[in-house]
Design a protein around this motif. Structure first.
Motif, mmCIF file in Angstrom:
data_model
loop_
_atom_site.group_PDB
_atom_site.id
_atom_site.type_symbol
_atom_site.label_atom_id
_atom_site.label_comp_id
_atom_site.label_asym_id
_atom_site.label_seq_id
_atom_site.Cartn_x
_atom_site.Cartn_y
_atom_site.Cartn_z
ATOM 1 N N GLY A 49 36.914 45.379 37.984
ATOM 2 C CA GLY A 49 36.219 44.647 39.038
ATOM 3 C C GLY A 49 34.724 44.838 38.922
ATOM 4 O O GLY A 49 34.235 45.970 38.912
ATOM 5 N N ALA A 66 34.594 36.383 33.084
ATOM 6 C CA ALA A 66 35.376 36.662 34.283
ATOM 7 C C ALA A 66 36.683 35.880 34.273
ATOM 8 O O ALA A 66 36.690 34.673 34.020
ATOM 9 C CB ALA A 66 34.572 36.328 35.529
ATOM 10 N N ARG A 67 37.786 36.568 34.550
ATOM 11 C CA ARG A 67 39.092 35.927 34.665
ATOM 12 C C ARG A 67 39.315 35.339 36.053
ATOM 13 O O ARG A 67 40.137 34.444 36.228
ATOM 14 C CB ARG A 67 40.200 36.946 34.378
ATOM 15 C CG ARG A 67 40.356 37.372 32.923
ATOM 16 C CD ARG A 67 41.029 36.267 32.100
ATOM 17 N NE ARG A 67 41.449 36.732 30.802
ATOM 18 C CZ ARG A 67 42.703 37.077 30.477
ATOM 19 N NH1 ARG A 67 43.648 37.045 31.402
ATOM 20 N NH2 ARG A 67 42.997 37.462 29.259
ATOM 21 N N ASP A 68 38.627 35.867 37.056
ATOM 22 C CA ASP A 68 38.779 35.378 38.423
ATOM 23 C C ASP A 68 37.530 35.728 39.215
ATOM 24 O O ASP A 68 36.816 36.669 38.885
ATOM 25 C CB ASP A 68 40.020 35.976 39.092
ATOM 26 C CG ASP A 68 40.561 35.121 40.230
ATOM 27 O OD1 ASP A 68 39.830 34.221 40.712
ATOM 28 O OD2 ASP A 68 41.715 35.343 40.648
ATOM 29 N N ILE A 70 36.467 36.588 43.128
ATOM 30 C CA ILE A 70 37.131 37.037 44.353
ATOM 31 C C ILE A 70 36.327 36.623 45.586
ATOM 32 O O ILE A 70 35.140 36.926 45.705
ATOM 33 C CB ILE A 70 37.312 38.566 44.332
ATOM 34 C CG1 ILE A 70 38.104 38.988 43.099
ATOM 35 C CG2 ILE A 70 37.991 39.038 45.609
ATOM 36 C CD1 ILE A 70 39.438 38.292 42.934
ATOM 37 N N MET A 94 36.358 39.518 38.148
ATOM 38 C CA MET A 94 37.422 40.271 37.492
ATOM 39 C C MET A 94 37.385 40.036 35.984
ATOM 40 O O MET A 94 37.399 38.882 35.522
ATOM 41 C CB MET A 94 38.784 39.837 38.027
ATOM 42 C CG MET A 94 39.021 40.204 39.478
ATOM 43 S SD MET A 94 39.108 41.995 39.682
ATOM 44 C CE MET A 94 38.282 42.190 41.258
ATOM 45 N N GLU A 174 49.248 47.034 34.127
ATOM 46 C CA GLU A 174 48.877 45.637 33.875
ATOM 47 C C GLU A 174 50.177 44.853 33.863
ATOM 48 O O GLU A 174 51.019 45.036 32.979
ATOM 49 C CB GLU A 174 48.160 45.508 32.529
ATOM 50 C CG GLU A 174 46.801 46.150 32.472
ATOM 51 C CD GLU A 174 45.713 45.323 33.154
ATOM 52 O OE1 GLU A 174 45.995 44.157 33.515
ATOM 53 O OE2 GLU A 174 44.598 45.841 33.317
ATOM 54 N N VAL A 189 41.870 40.005 46.350
ATOM 55 C CA VAL A 189 42.270 41.360 45.996
ATOM 56 C C VAL A 189 42.997 41.990 47.167
ATOM 57 O O VAL A 189 42.892 41.521 48.314
ATOM 58 C CB VAL A 189 41.062 42.248 45.616
ATOM 59 C CG1 VAL A 189 40.342 41.683 44.406
ATOM 60 C CG2 VAL A 189 40.115 42.409 46.795
ATOM 61 N N TRP A 202 45.000 49.325 44.596
ATOM 62 C CA TRP A 202 44.388 48.010 44.473
ATOM 63 C C TRP A 202 45.275 47.065 43.676
ATOM 64 O O TRP A 202 46.067 47.475 42.829
ATOM 65 C CB TRP A 202 43.016 48.111 43.800
ATOM 66 C CG TRP A 202 43.056 48.653 42.401
ATOM 67 C CD1 TRP A 202 43.232 47.959 41.230
ATOM 68 C CD2 TRP A 202 42.940 50.031 42.009
ATOM 69 N NE1 TRP A 202 43.227 48.800 40.147
ATOM 70 C CE2 TRP A 202 43.041 50.080 40.600
ATOM 71 C CE3 TRP A 202 42.758 51.230 42.715
ATOM 72 C CZ2 TRP A 202 42.984 51.285 39.887
ATOM 73 C CZ3 TRP A 202 42.684 52.411 42.017
ATOM 74 C CH2 TRP A 202 42.799 52.426 40.613
ATOM 75 N N PHE A 204 44.229 43.651 41.516
ATOM 76 C CA PHE A 204 43.142 42.789 41.049
ATOM 77 C C PHE A 204 43.753 41.666 40.210
ATOM 78 O O PHE A 204 44.413 41.926 39.205
ATOM 79 C CB PHE A 204 42.149 43.574 40.189
ATOM 80 C CG PHE A 204 41.276 44.538 40.946
ATOM 81 C CD1 PHE A 204 41.229 44.541 42.330
ATOM 82 C CD2 PHE A 204 40.479 45.447 40.261
ATOM 83 C CE1 PHE A 204 40.420 45.431 43.024
ATOM 84 C CE2 PHE A 204 39.662 46.332 40.947
ATOM 85 C CZ PHE A 204 39.633 46.325 42.324
ATOM 86 N N LYS A 206 43.924 38.611 37.537
ATOM 87 C CA LYS A 206 43.220 38.232 36.303
ATOM 88 C C LYS A 206 44.008 37.143 35.581
ATOM 89 O O LYS A 206 44.474 37.321 34.456
ATOM 90 C CB LYS A 206 43.023 39.455 35.404
ATOM 91 C CG LYS A 206 42.176 40.538 36.061
ATOM 92 C CD LYS A 206 42.142 41.815 35.256
ATOM 93 C CE LYS A 206 41.352 42.878 35.997
ATOM 94 N NZ LYS A 206 41.390 44.192 35.295
ATOM 95 N N THR A 211 46.255 43.534 37.761
ATOM 96 C CA THR A 211 46.006 44.955 37.552
ATOM 97 C C THR A 211 46.341 45.658 38.862
ATOM 98 O O THR A 211 45.731 45.391 39.893
ATOM 99 C CB THR A 211 44.535 45.210 37.177
ATOM 100 O OG1 THR A 211 44.244 44.540 35.957
ATOM 101 C CG2 THR A 211 44.280 46.700 36.992
#
Length: 375
Positions: A49, A66-68, A70, A94, A174, A189, A202, A204, A206, A211
């Motif tokens: 993150g 970045a995959r995402d 937030i 992310m 993962e 998240v 957490w 997260f 992606k 994650t």
């Protein structure tokens, strides 16, 4: 076998701290070599993150992959008292670490650094105005300055005599998820304040993976593993394939821990630079690595120590204050975050619109934290 010639800067470790250092040193005209014991791409246990400070530091070097993005967070207290809040725009990015690190490595090479992978460092010696790095294959590299970015248990941390007064165990999965599940988590998240003191979990998102992790003080391994199993199961995620199942120790430096010994300086995890409360380390790695590279290129190693003390240490001290209050009064923190004022402060902190030291220095926060830490 000793290599002919002397490098200006030798960087040990090719994570965010080491690659930021190499980019900065090479861009400043220093002959720079990076020594990495593994080979990219390699998996790294990390939530991935990026807060605002991370994105700003990385954005000076790369287009952040970045995959995402937030925009909302679901927060729970030991699995209950759930609330969800949203922001007008993104407050976290992310990334997958192998992609992120690969982009940083490419930039370091483009800036002129030489990257040597599968180069295991065994020891460092210092004499006659230079440092000598001895490798597992018997070769040696000499440099005017060495930047250690090989982790808190690495050769350079031991060489400078780094001292850590907080050690935490992070466990992470993962998890590959189908499209329908990925869509449920996109842009959001989840944070859970755990039963173990000072712990949290957490989720997260992606893209095609989540994650899922937890972190708690070292010495409670069985309880931390149980927390991760319960956490993933409670969220209905334990039935999906875990493509990675890993753990790592995060070590936070004590105030007296040295950042330099002679011609060797340490950055990132090797220096124990991270936020003691959230255990966020990428922003500290990128910023300390950049400072290390700039000052090593100039031959001003004392300047690096001073810069870290000015720019990073105040936030670490603030993080310790927050961690103390959070540990003793987790429920109060949870309820405070659910308010509009608390949520606004959290978003600003994630975006790095306000630093931890600035947050703690606010009159209202200072009074509240002082009271909580006395109770």
């Amino acid at each position: 076998m000793q290599e002919r010639g002397e490098w200006d800067v030798a960087v040990i470790g090719a994570g965010p701290a080491g690659l930021a250092a190499a980019s900065a040193a090479a861009a400043a005209g220093a002959r720079t070599v990076v020594l990495e014991r593994a080979e990219h791409p390699r998996y790294k246990t990390c939530g991935g993150g990026l807060i605002g400070a991370s994105r700003a530091a990385a954005g000076m070097l790369i287009g952040v992959p970045a995959r995402d993005e937030i925009r909302s967070a679901t927060v729970t207290l030991r699995g209950g008292q759930e609330f969800t809040r949203s922001a007008a725009g993104p407050f976290l990015g992310m990334v997958v670490r192998d992609e992120f690190d690969a982009a940083l490595l490419k930039r370091a090479e483009e800036n002129g650094a030489e990257i040597r992978q599968r180069a295991q460092v065994r020891a460092i010696d210092q004499a006659d105005g230079h440092a000598t790095v001895r490798l597992a294959d018997g070769s040696e590299i000499t440099a005017r300055a060495v930047i250690g970015a090989d982790g808190s248990s690495g050769v350079t941390a031991r060489h400078v005599g780094a001292e850590f007064d907080q050690v935490d165990l992070g466990l992470e999965l993962e998890i590959a998820v189908p499209d329908a599940v990925a869509r449920q988590w996109a842009g959001r998240v989840l944070l859970d304040w755990g039963k173990i003191p000072a712990s949290y979990g957490w989720v997260f998102p992606k893209g095609d993976r989540l994650t899922v992790g937890v972190i708690a003080a070292r010495g409670q391994g069985a309880a931390t593993k149980a927390y991760l199993r319960e956490f993933a199961g409670r969220l209905g995620l334990s039935g999906y394939e875990a493509v990675q199942d890993s753990g790592h120790l995060t070590r936070c430096r004590s105030d007296r821990s040295p950042l330099r010994k002679g011609r060797v300086i340490v950055a990132g995890d090797a220096a124990g630079l991270l936020d003691p409360w959230t255990r966020e380390g990428i922003s500290f790695a990128l910023r300390s690595g950049t400072l290390a590279g700039e000052h090593a290129a100039e031959g001003d190693l004392d300047g690096y120590v001073a810069a870290v003390g000015t720019t990073l240490v105040p936030d670490m001290r603030a993080g310790r204050t927050l961690l103390s209050a959070f540990t003793r009064h987790t429920g109060t923190f949870h309820r405070g975050l659910s308010t509009s004022k608390g949520w606004s402060a959290f978003v600003k902190m994630c975006r790095s619109e306000i630093s931890l030291s600035e947050l703690v220095a606010r009159p209202s926060a200072r009074v509240s934290l002082a009271l909580l830490n006395r109770l």
